[in-house]
Scaffold this active site. Structure first.
Site, short mmCIF file in Angstrom:
data_model
loop_
_atom_site.label_atom_id
_atom_site.label_comp_id
_atom_site.label_asym_id
_atom_site.label_seq_id
_atom_site.Cartn_x
_atom_site.Cartn_y
_atom_site.Cartn_z
CD GLU A 177 -2.44 1.56 0.20
OE1 GLU A 177 -2.49 2.93 -0.18
OE2 GLU A 177 -3.09 0.87 -0.13
CD GLU A 212 -2.30 8.77 -0.42
OE1 GLU A 212 -2.21 10.00 -0.41
OE2 GLU A 212 -2.74 8.30 -1.44
N GLY A 261 -6.70 0.67 4.26
CA GLY A 261 -8.25 1.12 4.01
C GLY A 261 -8.81 1.88 2.80
CB CYS A 283 -13.31 2.65 0.72
SG CYS A 283 -14.81 2.18 1.71
N GLY A 306 -21.95 17.34 -11.78
CA GLY A 306 -22.05 16.05 -11.68
C GLY A 306 -22.90 15.60 -10.55
CB SER A 307 -26.30 14.79 -10.44
OG SER A 307 -26.81 13.96 -11.46
CB ILE A 334 -19.04 11.44 -5.66
CG1 ILE A 334 -18.24 10.10 -5.35
CG2 ILE A 334 -18.11 12.46 -5.14
CD1 ILE A 334 -17.14 9.89 -5.90
CG HIS A 361 -47.18 -2.83 12.47
ND1 HIS A 361 -47.51 -2.13 11.69
CD2 HIS A 361 -48.12 -2.46 13.50
CE1 HIS A 361 -48.04 -0.96 11.83
NE2 HIS A 361 -48.57 -1.19 13.13
#
Length: 464
Positions: free
Chosen positions: A35, A37, A40, A43, A180-181, A184, A443
């Site tokens: 890894e 950086e 995890g 995310c 952008g929708s 994110i 319920h």
């Protein structure tokens, strides 16, 4: 450690990579994970987890403003943005630290540094102490993705932000443009809008949340507009001119270009896979539009080399990456896992109201040739939703008219990201409408609406 050999080397410790490593170790394989950086990955550190922590703060703030609706009093309500961010970072830090612990517990060797693949079965890692050479018969690429940057819309971290800047803001935006929708973009729009930013969302497609069912998109849009957002669909930001403390956005809509001024812009126009600098082309790995081409078992076509998660293409979801990690580990250990089916993976968006879905939209089911039966049930017809003060929402189910197969389920409203799993399990067990109708739902719960939506598809709805 020079030239140390393993059964499996995993490159990238996000939700795809670290899960692949754990499962491989559980199956008795000798595993190393590389890894460069953060344990995890995006995310845990810059994506799913810290955004949910921030959105929870926004949700509580929203509820505090509605105190009177619940017979409560709350005066002088205010938001401390830095404290919200600090909580979000603490949550991310706690979980990221937990991954390191899981690696130790499962006796997985962790190497921090940037990996390259100099040859088949080899991984070279540039660490802060020099280069480490590792080898393994099986290598799993889980290097993830990063924010796509479009020419003319580049982030500077000051006026124009990516998701990373938006997670650690230097200031509270007053007039915000979100480009952008998708999940994110709409989550950040929802967060900052709730905290008081005047928010505009620009979407190039004909509707917000374009991967969702059209009815759900329309319902969500209505709620966003009610909350004060400006939504511009079939619109495109051509370029951004950054001045002192302000950005002029050139927005093309209906064939005309208009300019608007903002103090902050968040660009959320998709992602690109982290495929560069690994030496993949030289190994003969096929790359298509920044993603590694794989088969249904995440095999790259190069012997012993797998690619999982965002680097291997859509859907770009942490839970898809994790599941692929488990599948690949089992395959390497000699098992016979089922391939991961994209249409059985739920998508969840944690805006307000929440949006969740699994399977085919109504339009897609019809396009695939299914005759469909569609059921709907609104939150306003559910006792628990009214008691919660959350009467805005709907659940929609799509069935094959001939076989009763559940083709898709689509939801918008409070807590639907938790509810969707009921339908996910149903699809995994190949449920039919009859199974769902005969299931007794407790319920009072929001889940009863899932039952009613199924009943509605077959003309048997009770509470509408």
């Amino acid at each position: 450690m020079a030239g140390k050999s393993y059964d499996v080397i995993v490159v990238g410790a996000g939700p795809g990579g670290y899960v692949a490593a754990i499962r491989a170790a559980q199956l008795g394989l000798k595993v190393a994970i590389v890894e460069r950086e953060h344990m995890g990955g995006i995310c845990l550190n810059w994506g799913c987890i810290p955004t949910k922590a921030m959105l929870r703060s926004a949700e509580v703030f929203h509820l505090m403003q509605r105190a009177g609706d619940f017979g409560l009093k709350a005066d002088n309500i205010a938001c401390d943005l830095q404290a919200v961010v600090d909580r979000s970072r603490a949550v991310a830090g706690q979980l990221s630290g937990g991954i390191g612990h899981l690696m130790k517990k499962n006796k997985i060797t962790t190497v921090m540094g940037a990996a390259t693949l100099p040859g088949a079965g080899q991984v070279s890692v540039a660490t802060d102490k020099g280069t480490e050479e590792l080898s393994a018969k099986h290598i799993v690429l889980a290097t993830g993705a990063r924010a796509r940057e479009l020419p003319g819309l580049e982030a500077d971290g000051d006026l124009v932000w990516t998701y990373k800047h938006a997670l650690m803001p230097k200031r509270m935006p007053k007039k915000l443009l979100v480009i952008g929708s998708g999940a994110i973009g709409i989550e950040f729009a929802s967060f900052y809008n709730t905290l008081g930013a005047e928010t505009t969302v620009v979407e190039v497609m004909d509707r917000v949340l374009p991967v969702e069912d059209a009815e759900i998109s329309a319902f969500a849009k209505k709620q966003f507009v009610k909350q004060g957002m400006t939504i511009m669909e079939k619109a495109m930001v051509q370029k951004l001119d950054c001045g002192k403390g302000k950005v002029t956005a050139h927005i093309e809509t209906k064939g005309k270009v208009e300019t608007q001024e903002f103090d902050t812009v968040i660009s959320a126009v998709g992602i690109v896979g982290n495929v560069e600098g690994l030496g993949l082309e030289e190994l003969g790995v096929k790359i298509d539009r920044s993603h590694v081409v794989v088969d249904e078992f995440c095999r790259t076509g190069v012997d012993g080399l797998f690619a999982i998660g965002d680097i291997a293409g859509a859907p770009w979801l942490a839970h898809k990456a994790s599941h692929e990690g488990v599948m690949v580990a089992e395959l390497i250990a000699g098992g016979h896992p089922h391939p991961v089916r994209p249409e059985s993976i739920a998508g969840c968006t944690y805006c307000h109201p929440q949006v969740a879905s699994v399977g085919y939209t109504e339009a897609k089911a019809k396009e695939l040739g299914h005759a469909v039966k569609v059921g709907r049930f609104p939150f306003i017809g559910n006792g628990k939703a009214i008691a919660l003060g959350e009467p805005e929402g709907m659940i929609k189910t799509v069935f094959d008219a001939k076989t009763g197969e559940l083709l898709g389920a689509h939801m918008v409203g409070a807590e639907v990201t938790e509810l969707i799993q009921g339908y996910v399990v149903g699809r995994q067990l190949e449920t039919t409408e009859e199974d769902l109708m005969n299931t007794v739902f407790p319920h009072p719960t929001l889940s009863e609406m899932m039952h009613e939506s199924v009943l509605d598809a077959y003309g048997r709805v009770i509470h509408m």
